[in-house]
Design an enzyme around this catalytic site. Sequence first.
Site, PDB file in Angstrom:
ATOM      1  N   HIS A 111      45.495  38.597  38.433  1.00 28.80           N
ATOM      2  CA  HIS A 111      45.081  38.783  37.028  1.00 28.80           C
ATOM      3  C   HIS A 111      46.137  39.583  36.278  1.00 28.80           C
ATOM      4  O   HIS A 111      46.421  39.325  35.113  1.00 28.80           O
ATOM      5  CB  HIS A 111      43.693  39.447  36.952  1.00 28.80           C
ATOM      6  CG  HIS A 111      43.732  40.943  36.915  1.00 28.80           C
ATOM      7  ND1 HIS A 111      43.645  41.744  38.033  1.00 28.80           N
ATOM      8  CD2 HIS A 111      43.884  41.801  35.872  1.00 28.80           C
ATOM      9  CE1 HIS A 111      43.723  43.009  37.685  1.00 28.80           C
ATOM     10  NE2 HIS A 111      43.861  43.086  36.371  1.00 28.80           N
ATOM     11  N   CYS A 129      48.609  40.985  42.750  1.00 23.05           N
ATOM     12  CA  CYS A 129      47.510  40.928  41.812  1.00 23.05           C
ATOM     13  C   CYS A 129      47.716  39.770  40.851  1.00 23.05           C
ATOM     14  O   CYS A 129      48.653  39.772  40.049  1.00 23.05           O
ATOM     15  CB  CYS A 129      47.396  42.223  41.036  1.00 23.05           C
ATOM     16  SG  CYS A 129      46.036  42.069  39.909  1.00 23.05           S
TER      17      CYS A 129
END
Length: 397
Positions: free
Chosen positions: A101, A99
């Site tokens: 972000h 991930c």
Amino acid sequence: MDVFAQLSSGDAVLKIVDMHTCGEPTRIVIQGFPSLSGVSLLQKRASAKAHHDDIRQRLMLEPRGHHDMYGAILVSETEEKEADIGVLFCHNEGFSTMCGHATIALGRFLIDTHDLNIFPNRDRVVFDPSSRTSLLKLHAPCGLVQVSIPTLPPSQNFPLRSDPSRPVSFESVPSFVAVRDLVVTLPINRQWPQLISSQRDTVRIDIAYGGAFYALVTAQELGFSSGLCSPSTIAQFDHATRLLKMHVQETSECSAFVVHPTEPDLGFLYSVIVVDQKGPTSELGLCFFADQELDRSPTGSGVCARVALAIAKHERDLFENHEYHSVVSHKAGAGSFVGTAIERTTLQGTGRHFGRQWDAVKVRVSGNAFYTSCSTMVLERGDSLSASGFTLSLPEN
Ligand SMILES: O=C(O)[C@H]1NCC[C@@H]1O
């Protein structure tokens, strides 16, 4: 009234820090998640899935979270000796493998925390005073990710701390294209939405890996030319991407491409992104992932996959920056990600894929994250409704 004093010692407590990256939440668990069995991080991920999924649901779903929540669980020791710390990522459906972000948010948090109970190897992080950045090695389930965090030097009042005015960047694991221009024949029995343009029964997609597998489809392929981000088009894309994902997963002509060269646990389709050109050096992406969460951020791992695709299609060279926007940044100017291919490399298959080779690129992604809250979550005895949370699904129109 002191609420905390009233909680009995048997009530479960989780301490969390909430951040957002271009509007996409990261709920970082800093205390209270049980220790995980297994040697490798992927085994720990499997153990979290098998034994503590109720805690994931409590963290992600209502009433403490919502359908589009995202989380990060810190793992202080992993098998990757080079790593400063490990992390498991979670969402509304389970545990993911990469991930971007959340990596950007974690970069800041891990510089700002000086609590060795939360980050035992804090002292290993290297601060470079000339560039005013700190370098952190984060072990994600997909592999080792190098994170570069703008840092303010220590002063009389503060220890080292992250600088929110400059973007965090990370260099991810090698990203590669699994298949280009795959023509998918649409199953007519599944009521494909009318947006599938006039009398077509096929859609052309690409599948690429950026720490997780993404199916990439242009808005034009789905019959759209403009107005991607209106509420009604988003609802139609939600419907179309759900069906497309199901179709890729269930059809061996498509799912055969969703294989990782070395690690079977990484071989699953995480998301479908609807992509559209925005300008000569910028793109828009609507990323539907897990159980149709819509990413508010431009999807760091999806950016890696899309940069790998642009390089494979000779649309871009190494070190060319490209700007990526999301459903939120597109509208509100909430910030974008910049994605840049920085190195060509290859991946050698192992096991079933021994002898095969994948061309890959290393991609750097940068963006900004901010704190939104620090809190303690509790689960009182007798509260069976919120113990593992719930989702209220409203019927589609
Ligand atoms: O930035 C990313 O890579 C992610 N955001 C939510 C879905 C992806 O894991």
